[in-house]
Design a protein around this motif. Structure first.
Motif, PDB file in Angstrom:
ATOM      1  N   GLU A  48      10.878  -5.429 -14.617  1.00  0.00           N
ATOM      2  CA  GLU A  48      10.501  -5.233 -16.015  1.00  0.00           C
ATOM      3  C   GLU A  48       9.300  -6.109 -16.327  1.00  0.00           C
ATOM      4  N   GLY A  49       8.654  -5.803 -17.410  1.00  0.00           N
ATOM      5  CA  GLY A  49       7.526  -6.623 -17.823  1.00  0.00           C
ATOM      6  C   GLY A  49       6.211  -6.058 -17.339  1.00  0.00           C
ATOM      7  N   HIS A  50       5.217  -6.913 -17.295  1.00  0.00           N
ATOM      8  CA  HIS A  50       3.852  -6.529 -16.961  1.00  0.00           C
ATOM      9  C   HIS A  50       3.484  -7.140 -15.617  1.00  0.00           C
ATOM     10  N   LEU A  51       3.162  -6.282 -14.665  1.00  0.00           N
ATOM     11  CA  LEU A  51       2.831  -6.722 -13.315  1.00  0.00           C
ATOM     12  C   LEU A  51       1.374  -6.440 -13.006  1.00  0.00           C
ATOM     13  N   SER A  52       0.710  -7.368 -12.358  1.00  0.00           N
ATOM     14  CA  SER A  52      -0.607  -7.058 -11.807  1.00  0.00           C
ATOM     15  C   SER A  52      -0.364  -6.431 -10.429  1.00  0.00           C
ATOM     16  N   TYR A  57       2.390  -6.589  -5.141  1.00  0.00           N
ATOM     17  CA  TYR A  57       2.197  -6.800  -3.703  1.00  0.00           C
ATOM     18  C   TYR A  57       3.089  -7.935  -3.202  1.00  0.00           C
ATOM     19  N   ARG A  58       3.118  -9.061  -3.922  1.00  0.00           N
ATOM     20  CA  ARG A  58       3.966 -10.195  -3.515  1.00  0.00           C
ATOM     21  C   ARG A  58       5.439  -9.793  -3.484  1.00  0.00           C
ATOM     22  N   LEU A  59       5.886  -9.059  -4.510  1.00  0.00           N
ATOM     23  CA  LEU A  59       7.297  -8.640  -4.566  1.00  0.00           C
ATOM     24  C   LEU A  59       7.643  -7.672  -3.433  1.00  0.00           C
ATOM     25  N   VAL A  60       6.742  -6.770  -3.127  1.00  0.00           N
ATOM     26  CA  VAL A  60       6.971  -5.809  -2.042  1.00  0.00           C
ATOM     27  C   VAL A  60       7.001  -6.538  -0.704  1.00  0.00           C
ATOM     28  N   ARG A  61       6.090  -7.495  -0.519  1.00  0.00           N
ATOM     29  CA  ARG A  61       6.024  -8.254   0.743  1.00  0.00           C
ATOM     30  C   ARG A  61       7.284  -9.079   0.982  1.00  0.00           C
ATOM     31  N   GLU A  62       7.973  -9.469  -0.088  1.00  0.00           N
ATOM     32  CA  GLU A  62       9.239 -10.191   0.089  1.00  0.00           C
ATOM     33  C   GLU A  62      10.278  -9.311   0.777  1.00  0.00           C
ATOM     34  N   LYS A  63      10.157  -8.005   0.600  1.00  0.00           N
ATOM     35  CA  LYS A  63      11.117  -7.065   1.186  1.00  0.00           C
ATOM     36  C   LYS A  63      10.635  -6.484   2.509  1.00  0.00           C
ATOM     37  N   ASP A  64       9.323  -6.383   2.686  1.00  0.00           N
ATOM     38  CA  ASP A  64       8.764  -5.816   3.915  1.00  0.00           C
ATOM     39  C   ASP A  64       7.367  -6.398   4.138  1.00  0.00           C
ATOM     40  N   GLY A  83       2.334   9.243 -14.181  1.00  0.00           N
ATOM     41  CA  GLY A  83       2.913   8.964 -15.495  1.00  0.00           C
ATOM     42  C   GLY A  83       4.086   8.005 -15.458  1.00  0.00           C
ATOM     43  N   LEU A  84       4.335   7.390 -14.316  1.00  0.00           N
ATOM     44  CA  LEU A  84       5.441   6.443 -14.195  1.00  0.00           C
ATOM     45  C   LEU A  84       5.033   5.033 -14.616  1.00  0.00           C
ATOM     46  N   ALA A  85       3.758   4.722 -14.456  1.00  0.00           N
ATOM     47  CA  ALA A  85       3.235   3.399 -14.814  1.00  0.00           C
ATOM     48  C   ALA A  85       2.096   3.588 -15.810  1.00  0.00           C
ATOM     49  N   ARG A  86       1.881   2.568 -16.606  1.00  0.00           N
ATOM     50  CA  ARG A  86       0.763   2.577 -17.547  1.00  0.00           C
ATOM     51  C   ARG A  86      -0.037   1.314 -17.313  1.00  0.00           C
ATOM     52  N   GLU A  87      -1.356   1.473 -17.196  1.00  0.00           N
ATOM     53  CA  GLU A  87      -2.237   0.324 -17.018  1.00  0.00           C
ATOM     54  C   GLU A  87      -2.560  -0.260 -18.378  1.00  0.00           C
ATOM     55  N   ARG A  94      -7.808  -8.777 -15.482  1.00  0.00           N
ATOM     56  CA  ARG A  94      -6.958  -8.099 -14.500  1.00  0.00           C
ATOM     57  C   ARG A  94      -6.242  -6.927 -15.160  1.00  0.00           C
ATOM     58  N   ALA A  95      -5.981  -5.909 -14.355  1.00  0.00           N
ATOM     59  CA  ALA A  95      -5.161  -4.795 -14.831  1.00  0.00           C
ATOM     60  C   ALA A  95      -3.699  -5.173 -14.620  1.00  0.00           C
ATOM     61  N   HIS A  96      -2.896  -4.861 -15.605  1.00  0.00           N
ATOM     62  CA  HIS A  96      -1.451  -5.069 -15.509  1.00  0.00           C
ATOM     63  C   HIS A  96      -0.810  -3.700 -15.676  1.00  0.00           C
ATOM     64  N   TYR A  97       0.407  -3.572 -15.180  1.00  0.00           N
ATOM     65  CA  TYR A  97       1.095  -2.286 -15.228  1.00  0.00           C
ATOM     66  C   TYR A  97       2.491  -2.491 -15.790  1.00  0.00           C
ATOM     67  N   GLU A  98       2.926  -1.499 -16.571  1.00  0.00           N
ATOM     68  CA  GLU A  98       4.272  -1.530 -17.123  1.00  0.00           C
ATOM     69  C   GLU A  98       4.875  -0.144 -16.986  1.00  0.00           C
ATOM     70  N   HIS A  99       6.182  -0.067 -17.144  1.00  0.00           N
ATOM     71  CA  HIS A  99       6.858   1.219 -17.052  1.00  0.00           C
ATOM     72  C   HIS A  99       6.349   2.129 -18.167  1.00  0.00           C
ATOM     73  N   ASN A 100       6.186   3.394 -17.844  1.00  0.00           N
ATOM     74  CA  ASN A 100       5.668   4.345 -18.815  1.00  0.00           C
ATOM     75  C   ASN A 100       6.596   5.538 -19.008  1.00  0.00           C
ATOM     76  N   TYR A 101       7.263   5.960 -17.964  1.00  0.00           N
ATOM     77  CA  TYR A 101       8.053   7.184 -17.989  1.00  0.00           C
ATOM     78  C   TYR A 101       9.273   7.016 -18.888  1.00  0.00           C
ATOM     79  N   LYS A 102       9.336   7.832 -19.919  1.00  0.00           N
ATOM     80  CA  LYS A 102      10.447   7.827 -20.886  1.00  0.00           C
ATOM     81  C   LYS A 102      10.653   6.454 -21.536  1.00  0.00           C
ATOM     82  N   HIS A 103       9.583   5.716 -21.693  1.00  0.00           N
ATOM     83  CA  HIS A 103       9.628   4.442 -22.421  1.00  0.00           C
ATOM     84  C   HIS A 103       8.880   4.641 -23.735  1.00  0.00           C
ATOM     85  N   GLN A 104       9.456   4.122 -24.799  1.00  0.00           N
ATOM     86  CA  GLN A 104       8.841   4.266 -26.121  1.00  0.00           C
ATOM     87  C   GLN A 104       7.470   3.592 -26.130  1.00  0.00           C
ATOM     88  N   HIS A 105       6.528   4.255 -26.787  1.00  0.00           N
ATOM     89  CA  HIS A 105       5.195   3.679 -26.928  1.00  0.00           C
ATOM     90  C   HIS A 105       5.298   2.347 -27.679  1.00  0.00           C
TER      91      HIS A 105
END
Length: 184
Positions: A48-52, A57-64, A83-87, A94-105
């Motif tokens: 959740e929240g706003h990810l760059s 990348y850091r979170l994914v690298r923790e898993k693989d 349409g799953l993420a919104r910049e 920096r660009a950050h991304y948050e959930h977009n799909y079926k999330h209230q504006h």
């Protein structure tokens, strides 16, 4: 997250609605479903929240450790296009991304001191934006509103700091006056 099932070969695979949206999108792009793309999607959806891009990348690298930075950034672009993420940009370059799909504006207030992000929704602001678009015969397809200022906590700390500096200045002045009086 809604689950559905898809038959792939002799297996029945359960997929979330978001996974289905992503799969349909990449197939339209002529791309294949890969374990790395699936992992990146799963990590993004679980966060959740706003990810760059670097955060993801850091979170994914923790898993693989085998997932490359380019793969993460390309998949993030696919998530956005699907349409799953919104910049969103908060003025930090920096660009950050948050959930977009079926999330209230919602819109954002950003503290320029500490970087805190406050999400809010205002039906009044939405109505004004719609009215302005109609007035100018502008077809509004989306919008981003960011307000930049200083949050209450930073203002409170700033006021406390000013009080501390003022009392230190007064104490020094009193000490100097006392020292002058002692020398007379």
């Amino acid at each position: 997250m809604q689950m559905s099932s898809q038959i792939v070969g002799p297996w029945l695979i359960s997929m979330t609605e978001e996974q289905e949206v992503f799969l349909k999108h990449i197939q339209k792009q002529g791309l294949k479903r890969t374990a790395q793309r699936d992992l990146i999607l799963d990590v993004f959806l679980q966060t959740e929240g706003h990810l760059s891009g670097d955060d993801l990348y850091r979170l994914v690298r923790e898993k693989d450790h085998g997932v490359g930075q380019t793969t993460v950034y390309r998949t993030l672009r696919l998530l956005t296009d699907a349409g799953l993420a919104r910049e969103v940009r908060f003025g930090d370059g920096r660009a950050h991304y948050e959930h977009n799909y079926k999330h209230q504006h919602h819109d954002h207030m950003i503290c320029k001191e500490c970087g805190r992000i406050i999400e809010f929704y205002s039906p009044e602001l939405e109505a004004i934006q719609d009215a302005m678009a109609a007035k100018h015969r502008f077809e509004l397809t989306s919008h981003l509103l960011r307000m930049i200022g200083i949050c209450a906590e930073c203002r409170r700390q700033e006021r406390g700091g000013k009080r501390d500096r003022a009392s230190q200045t007064a104490t020094r002045a009193t000490a100097r006056a006392a020292a002058r009086g002692a020398h007379r």
